[in-house]
Write a protein that holds these residues in place. Structure first.
Motif, short mmCIF file in Angstrom:
data_model
loop_
_atom_site.label_atom_id
_atom_site.label_comp_id
_atom_site.label_asym_id
_atom_site.label_seq_id
_atom_site.Cartn_x
_atom_site.Cartn_y
_atom_site.Cartn_z
N GLU A 1 18.20 -24.93 5.45
CA GLU A 1 18.79 -23.55 6.71
C GLU A 1 18.68 -24.28 8.25
O GLU A 1 19.52 -23.64 8.99
CB GLU A 1 17.25 -22.63 6.72
CG GLU A 1 17.31 -21.84 5.57
CD GLU A 1 16.20 -20.80 5.09
OE1 GLU A 1 15.55 -21.04 6.78
OE2 GLU A 1 16.08 -19.87 4.15
N GLU B 1 7.15 -20.44 4.59
CA GLU B 1 7.85 -20.40 5.75
C GLU B 1 7.41 -19.11 6.73
O GLU B 1 7.97 -19.11 8.04
CB GLU B 1 9.53 -20.00 5.70
CG GLU B 1 10.82 -20.47 6.48
CD GLU B 1 12.15 -19.73 6.35
OE1 GLU B 1 13.10 -20.13 6.76
OE2 GLU B 1 11.98 -19.24 5.02
N THR C 1 18.30 -25.19 -6.19
CA THR C 1 18.47 -24.03 -5.42
C THR C 1 18.14 -22.43 -6.43
O THR C 1 17.10 -21.92 -6.45
CB THR C 1 19.85 -22.95 -4.85
OG1 THR C 1 19.86 -24.02 -3.54
CG2 THR C 1 19.83 -21.95 -4.58
N GLN D 1 13.14 -25.56 1.90
CA GLN D 1 13.57 -24.51 2.71
C GLN D 1 14.16 -24.32 3.68
O GLN D 1 15.47 -24.26 4.39
CB GLN D 1 13.02 -23.07 2.24
CG GLN D 1 13.70 -21.74 2.75
CD GLN D 1 12.77 -20.94 1.96
OE1 GLN D 1 11.80 -20.68 1.00
NE2 GLN D 1 12.92 -19.18 2.61
#
Length: 217
Positions: A110, A28, A161, A106
């Motif tokens: 988010e 990320e 997760t 991810q």
């Protein structure tokens, strides 16, 4: 990945594709205008002609990932209509996507999809439709649908997760545990379906909860 030979030939899709390539390789932290510009061999201002900086880049990437994820789920469940196999295929597809593309998952997780945004609302409706098809919830009242969504989302997202965070340290195959959890969810869903008065509701009403298939809720 092919790169444009000139900045003037650059398209928004080129930028998004380069960003996802960086995301897959570096995680990320690579999702930024400067890093993507280097990937494309151009100067950062060229990207601003197509996307509104880092915020616009993240949004475009997240929406692309959402569409890819939903298309993958739809492909893997094509032609399946029975509740149990459809639910199992959908839930497995979500975990497989998260394992194959951890950084994409991810970023997708988010990003909060907004019903007030036309593009994002379309994704919400698509994902909600797939969720309701997998759960076969169309005849339940609104509260029962929301309860089922939250239960399934919490279980599957929580499992993924913990697995991604390497918190499953006890000597037990995660695949086996995941299947046990899915079997238990099927029992719980069937309980809700049998114990709830049937009231037809509009799918658009349920979107107000901002719950979409497995990744959020």
């Amino acid at each position: 990945m092919g790169r444009p030979t000139k900045e003037k030939s650059l398209t928004s899709r080129d930028v998004v594709d380069a960003a996802i390539a960086c995301l897959d390789r570096e995680g990320e932290s690579a999702l930024g205008v400067n890093r993507v510009a280097r990937e494309l061999g151009i100067k950062p201002p060229a990207i601003y002609k197509h996307l509104d900086g880092n915020t616009g880049l993240r949004r475009a990437v997240a929406l692309t990932i959402w569409r890819d994820y939903l298309a993958d789920c739809q492909c893997q469940t094509a032609g399946v209509t029975e509740f149990k196999p459809l639910f199992l295929l959908s839930a497995r597809a979500t975990r497989n996507f998260a394992k194959a593309y951890p950084a994409r998952y991810q970023v997708m997780m988010e990003y909060q999809l907004r019903p007030s945004d036309a593009e994002e609302a379309e994704i919400i409706q698509h994902s909600l439709g797939l969720f309701q098809a997998a759960m076969q919830l169309s005849t339940l009242n609104r509260d029962a649908i929301v309860d089922t969504m939250r239960m399934v989302n919490a279980a599957i997202f929580g499992f993924i997760t913990r697995e991604r965070s390497e918190l499953m340290t006890i000597n037990r195959d995660p695949d086996a545990s995941y299947e046990v959890m899915l079997a238990a969810l099927i029992v719980a869903i069937e309980y809700i379906r049998q114990d709830t008065p049937a009231i037809e509701i509009a799918a658009c009403d349920a979107t107000r909860t901002q719950t979409v298939p497995y990744p959020t809720g």
